[in-house]
Design a protein around this motif. Structure first.
Motif, PDB file in Angstrom:
ATOM      1  N   TYR A  61       0.801  -1.340  -0.103  1.00  0.00           N
ATOM      2  CA  TYR A  61      -0.181   0.261  -0.086  1.00  0.00           C
ATOM      3  C   TYR A  61       0.557   1.307  -0.414  1.00  0.00           C
ATOM      4  O   TYR A  61       0.115   2.524   0.297  1.00  0.00           O
ATOM      5  N   SER A 171      -6.583   6.094  -3.174  1.00  0.00           N
ATOM      6  CA  SER A 171      -7.864   5.884  -2.695  1.00  0.00           C
ATOM      7  C   SER A 171      -7.672   4.276  -2.761  1.00  0.00           C
ATOM      8  O   SER A 171      -8.084   3.300  -1.471  1.00  0.00           O
ATOM      9  N   PHE A 172      -7.092   3.234  -3.899  1.00  0.00           N
ATOM     10  CA  PHE A 172      -6.770   2.564  -4.645  1.00  0.00           C
ATOM     11  C   PHE A 172      -5.419   1.713  -2.698  1.00  0.00           C
ATOM     12  O   PHE A 172      -5.664   0.784  -2.254  1.00  0.00           O
ATOM     13  N   TRP A 175      -7.790   1.585   0.665  1.00  0.00           N
ATOM     14  CA  TRP A 175      -9.218   0.160   0.314  1.00  0.00           C
ATOM     15  C   TRP A 175      -7.789  -0.698   0.496  1.00  0.00           C
ATOM     16  O   TRP A 175      -7.967  -1.974   1.267  1.00  0.00           O
ATOM     17  N   GLN A 176      -6.359  -1.212  -0.346  1.00  0.00           N
ATOM     18  CA  GLN A 176      -5.675  -1.993   0.158  1.00  0.00           C
ATOM     19  C   GLN A 176      -5.132  -2.582   1.660  1.00  0.00           C
ATOM     20  O   GLN A 176      -4.953  -3.394   2.433  1.00  0.00           O
TER      21      GLN A 176
END
Length: 211
Positions: A61, A171-172, A175-176
């Motif tokens: 991340y 954002s990804f 989430w990760q």
């Protein structure tokens, strides 16, 4: 001396350039600078760490955050000579600024509510327990929810491809990180405690089915 003065002015112009120099998008930059300064300043307020995710694992991340952060900054668009795909008027940017402020306020509500259990990394704090009240009763990762909301709103407000791509990457990464945190805490705090919480409360988006 004159040459040095010119070079310094060029550096300062570049450091505070791009969409940070033009009102009203400058307002979005000021909001994020204020949040960053307050967030870093409060980083000393946290409990003792018992265990944390290894640095190599956290790169899953951290790397998207780094790349996304570079793309999100106005300097990337400045170097590329990028122009926004659209330009909002003052009223539009003010609405986006309010959405960004709402997201940032949500992160602070969550951080204050979490208290000494907060950490910038995925950790198990001393006397750690499941917090399922306040914003943690709405989503499992309210800090990430607020950041994603603010980042996406700002990316849309700025309107450049790099800013929007950076916001999506960050954002990804949030989430990760949330997924990794859940696996870690389920092992550390127990499936009965943390697993039950995950089955009851949505991960990122409020009022959606838990998953």
């Amino acid at each position: 001396p004159a040459r040095m003065s010119f070079d310094v002015s060029r550096i300062l112009s570049f450091a505070w350039g791009g969409w940070t120099t033009t009102w009203p998008t400058q307002l979005l930059a000021l909001i994020w600078l204020a949040w960053l300064a307050s967030w870093v300043g409060a980083s000393f307020w946290q409990g003792q760490t018992r265990k944390q995710v290894m640095t190599l694992d956290s790169s899953r991340y951290r790397l998207p955050i780094l790349i996304g952060g570079i793309l999100f900054t106005p300097w990337t668009a400045e170097v590329l000579g990028e122009k926004p795909l659209w330009v909002f008027g003052n009223s539009g940017i003010y609405v986006i600024a309010l959405i960004t402020l709402a997201g940032i306020s949500f992160t602070w509500w969550a951080r204050i509510h979490l208290g000494r259990f907060w950490s910038n990394t995925i950790t198990h704090k001393e006397d750690h327990r499941v917090i399922d009240t306040g914003p943690y009763g709405l989503v499992r990762h309210p800090i990430y929810t607020g950041l994603i909301t603010g980042m996406l709103a700002t990316g849309i407000g700025v309107g450049t491809v790099t800013a929007m791509l950076g916001a999506v990457l960050i954002s990804f990464a949030m989430w990760q990180k949330g997924r990794m945190e859940e696996v870690f805490l389920a092992k550390e705090l127990g499936e009965d405690a943390y697993g039950a919480y995950c089955r009851r409360v949505p991960r990122i988006i409020p009022f959606t089915p838990p998953g």
